[in-house]
Write an enzyme that holds these catalytic residues in place. Structure first.
Site, mmCIF file in Angstrom:
data_model
loop_
_atom_site.group_PDB
_atom_site.id
_atom_site.type_symbol
_atom_site.label_atom_id
_atom_site.label_comp_id
_atom_site.label_asym_id
_atom_site.label_seq_id
_atom_site.Cartn_x
_atom_site.Cartn_y
_atom_site.Cartn_z
ATOM 1 N N VAL A 52 -19.393 -24.654 12.344
ATOM 2 C CA VAL A 52 -20.601 -24.073 12.933
ATOM 3 C C VAL A 52 -20.351 -22.622 13.352
ATOM 4 O O VAL A 52 -21.194 -21.745 13.139
ATOM 5 C CB VAL A 52 -21.126 -24.920 14.120
ATOM 6 C CG1 VAL A 52 -22.359 -24.276 14.748
ATOM 7 C CG2 VAL A 52 -21.454 -26.333 13.652
ATOM 8 N N CYS A 53 -19.173 -22.346 13.913
ATOM 9 C CA CYS A 53 -18.859 -20.973 14.315
ATOM 10 C C CYS A 53 -18.806 -20.054 13.101
ATOM 11 O O CYS A 53 -19.285 -18.921 13.145
ATOM 12 C CB CYS A 53 -17.527 -20.918 15.059
ATOM 13 S SG CYS A 53 -17.560 -21.792 16.636
ATOM 14 N N THR A 54 -18.254 -20.550 12.012
ATOM 15 C CA THR A 54 -18.189 -19.757 10.789
ATOM 16 C C THR A 54 -19.605 -19.459 10.285
ATOM 17 O O THR A 54 -19.932 -18.311 9.966
ATOM 18 C CB THR A 54 -17.356 -20.477 9.711
ATOM 19 O OG1 THR A 54 -16.034 -20.693 10.222
ATOM 20 C CG2 THR A 54 -17.284 -19.653 8.436
ATOM 21 N N LEU A 57 -21.258 -16.822 12.839
ATOM 22 C CA LEU A 57 -20.776 -15.441 12.778
ATOM 23 C C LEU A 57 -21.000 -14.829 11.403
ATOM 24 O O LEU A 57 -21.280 -13.629 11.302
ATOM 25 C CB LEU A 57 -19.318 -15.362 13.221
ATOM 26 C CG LEU A 57 -19.092 -15.755 14.695
ATOM 27 C CD1 LEU A 57 -17.669 -15.453 15.127
ATOM 28 C CD2 LEU A 57 -20.068 -15.080 15.634
#
Length: 159
Positions: A52-54, A57
């Site tokens: 999810v962070c990938t 961002l």
């Protein structure tokens, strides 16, 4: 600490960070108070190289030029160390600064610490005057505001 509300001064901080541009890592200190006069997007994210962070961002990276055209700068903040940030930036082709809050001080100051999770995925738009102009604080951290939503908020600031 409580989460800063829209209209309040943003908690200031200085954190170590790094940026990878043209394959070169550059370490620096990032001081929010030295950015008065510019709009800053603070993107708090739980972990480098997580799915999810990938996605989050990378979506902001795709809009980076448009944020820049509006005079806005994006800073990613998470508790991982700079070497972890470097690997993440290289693997995901991120060209904006990733700041390291290993002590969790800024995460606490912004009220986004989440026991067990580390932090709540959150985005704050800080106006050129140092005031919080918009915020999105996730409860669980699986969803994040789209870059287009953040861009629309920034566009309202520059009108």
């Amino acid at each position: 600490m409580s989460i800063p509300v829209v209209g309040e001064p943003a908690p200031t901080f200085t954190l170590p960070g790094m940026i990878v541009r043209d394959g070169v890592r550059t370490d620096d200190e990032y001081d929010l108070s030295s950015e008065i006069g510019r709009t800053i997007v603070l993107a708090f994210y739980p972990g480098d190289a997580t799915p999810v962070c990938t996605a989050q961002l990378c979506s902001y990276q795709e809009e980076l030029d448009e944020f820049g055209d509006l005079g806005a700068v994006v800073w990613g903040i998470s508790p991982q160390a700079l070497d972890s940030h470097e690997a993440f930036a290289r693997d995901s082709s991120l060209t904006f600064p990733l700041l390291s809050d290993t002590a969790g001080t800024v995460i606490r100051d912004y009220g986004v610490r989440a026991p067990g999770l580390g932090l709540r995925r959150s985005v704050f738009v800080i106006g050129p005057d140092g005031i919080v102009r918009w915020r999105h604080v996730g409860l669980v951290g699986l969803r994040f505001p789209k870059a287009s939503v953040i861009r629309a908020e920034i566009e309202q600031l520059v009108r």
